[in-house]
Write an enzyme that holds these catalytic residues in place. Structure first.
Site, PDB file in Angstrom:
ATOM      1  N   TYR A 113       0.834  -1.215   0.000  1.00  0.00           N
ATOM      2  CA  TYR A 113       0.000   0.000   0.000  1.00  0.00           C
ATOM      3  C   TYR A 113       0.868   1.265   0.000  1.00  0.00           C
ATOM      4  O   TYR A 113       0.580   2.228  -0.718  1.00  0.00           O
ATOM      5  CB  TYR A 113      -0.890  -0.056   1.248  1.00  0.00           C
ATOM      6  CG  TYR A 113      -1.888   1.062   1.434  1.00  0.00           C
ATOM      7  CD1 TYR A 113      -2.834   1.372   0.447  1.00  0.00           C
ATOM      8  CD2 TYR A 113      -1.913   1.794   2.617  1.00  0.00           C
ATOM      9  CE1 TYR A 113      -3.762   2.383   0.654  1.00  0.00           C
ATOM     10  CE2 TYR A 113      -2.843   2.805   2.832  1.00  0.00           C
ATOM     11  CZ  TYR A 113      -3.769   3.098   1.851  1.00  0.00           C
ATOM     12  OH  TYR A 113      -4.683   4.090   2.059  1.00  0.00           O
ATOM     13  N   HIS A 214       2.826 -10.598  19.242  1.00  0.00           N
ATOM     14  CA  HIS A 214       3.665 -11.678  18.696  1.00  0.00           C
ATOM     15  C   HIS A 214       4.806 -11.989  19.668  1.00  0.00           C
ATOM     16  O   HIS A 214       5.104 -13.147  19.961  1.00  0.00           O
ATOM     17  CB  HIS A 214       4.268 -11.297  17.331  1.00  0.00           C
ATOM     18  CG  HIS A 214       3.236 -10.961  16.296  1.00  0.00           C
ATOM     19  ND1 HIS A 214       3.557 -10.495  15.047  1.00  0.00           N
ATOM     20  CD2 HIS A 214       1.877 -11.018  16.329  1.00  0.00           C
ATOM     21  CE1 HIS A 214       2.452 -10.296  14.350  1.00  0.00           C
ATOM     22  NE2 HIS A 214       1.419 -10.598  15.110  1.00  0.00           N
TER      23      HIS A 214
HETATM   24 FE    FE Z   1       5.201 -10.245  13.859  1.00  0.00          FE
HETATM   25 MN    MN Z   2       4.778  -8.294  11.573  1.00  0.00          MN
END
Ligand code: FE
Ligand code: MN
Length: 332
Positions: A113, A214
């Protein structure tokens, strides 16, 4: 019950769950949903094309961060899908890994993008992990550290191999997502604080919010493997892990000093170096290793975005929007 090497685990039978932290991270990921197209790039396009908003140095710094992140996201996705997913058969962990893989696809989409809206040359951006030595050195370091886990014959069936698997998790979750991403986050958010490239800045904030989850999942995974296989967490292995993390910190400092040699208004380049040290100490502590730097956080404003408590305005609006998404009226 163990998270790796458990012949009794049925990867398709998710209930009842054992590792509730994996479920929590999955729910947090879903509540944080976003896509890059929701962020307007109109002002960024004007600023990027104008001759008197961004300095040449700022433009270079932006390009380096787009270049680094554009490919780091897919290196991370590959590690989840091609390496980690094979060895983590626990279904609630796999559910999270699938969610994370999707988020990495969203992050890669962000850089598509950006190329599209700013009119950047994709060949240039997506090749910078080969053409810019300070980016290549970072990626090569993690790739070399983790290569063995990609071998189709690799199994986590011995103490040494569990250690290699842990090294993969440290390489991608702690070093790549937990350390390498953060000088870039700080630079792009510092620029946003100057009202420059605020669309990209907002996208980096969303990415950083995802990455903090994460990282939390990765550390929970590492800590669980350690607890369940205490024989692998030897003094030598801990020393080696600290050494690797310190080496990655040096690479990240060099990256920061070369991407942004003269700093950004109000920030000198050395503060990015301090920030990398501060972040590295927090990562070490998260996996029960001793702090190495004792550096103070030079950017207290960064923790407003990294620590992600839901009461923050920025996040509140987003989270609320998505939590009501289940009630969408399809008639409209
Ligand atoms: Fe990640
Ligand atoms: Mn990432």
């Amino acid at each position: 019950m163990t998270i790796i090497n458990n012949s009794k685990t049925d990867p398709n039978k998710i209930l009842p769950m054992t590792y509730m932290w994996a479920r929590e991270h999955y729910k947090t990921g879903v509540a944080n949903n976003w896509t890059p197209e929701e962020v307007s790039m109109q002002k960024d396009v004007e600023q990027w094309k104008s001759d008197n908003v961004l300095s040449e140095e700022e433009k270079k710094m932006i390009m380096w961060n787009l270049g680094f992140f554009s490919t780091a996201e897919s290196l991370t996705a590959n590690n989840i899908v091609l390496a980690v997913y094979n060895h983590i058969t626990n279904p609630e962990c796999r559910q999270y890994l699938l969610r994370q893989a999707y988020e990495e696809a969203v992050h890669t989409d962000t850089f598509i993008y950006c190329c599209d809206t700013l009119g950047l040359d994709p060949e240039e951006v997506f090749n910078m992990y080969k053409t810019i030595p300070k980016i290549k050195e970072k990626d090569d370091f993690v790739v070399n550290l983790t290569q063995i886990v990609f071998d189709p014959n690799f199994k986590t069936d011995t103490k040494e191999n569990i250690q290699k698997f842990l090294q993969d998790l440290i390489g991608f979750y702690v070093i790549m997502e937990g350390i390498y991403f953060y000088a870039g986050f700080a630079m792009m958010l510092a620029l946003k604080r100057q009202n420059k490239m605020i669309g990209i800045g907002e996208q980096f904030e969303y990415i950083m919010r995802d990455e903090s989850v994460h990282l939390a999942f990765g550390c929970d995974l590492i800590n669980t493997i350690k607890t369940e296989n205490p024989e692998v967490w030897t003094e030598d292995f801990q020393k080696e892990s600290i050494r690797l993390i310190k080496e990655s910190v040096e690479l990240e400092k060099e990256y920061a000093l070369n991407a942004c040699p003269n700093g950004i208004v109000g920030i000198n380049a050395n503060q990015f170096v301090e920030y990398v040290e501060y972040i590295a100490d927090r990562r070490l502590e998260r996996i029960d290793l001793p702090k190495q730097y004792n550096t103070e956080n030079p950017f207290p404003w960064m923790s407003q975005s990294t620590d992600l408590s839901k009461e923050k305005n920025f996040f509140e609006t987003r989270v609320t929007e998505y939590q009501t998404a289940g009630n969408l009226d399809w008639e409209k």
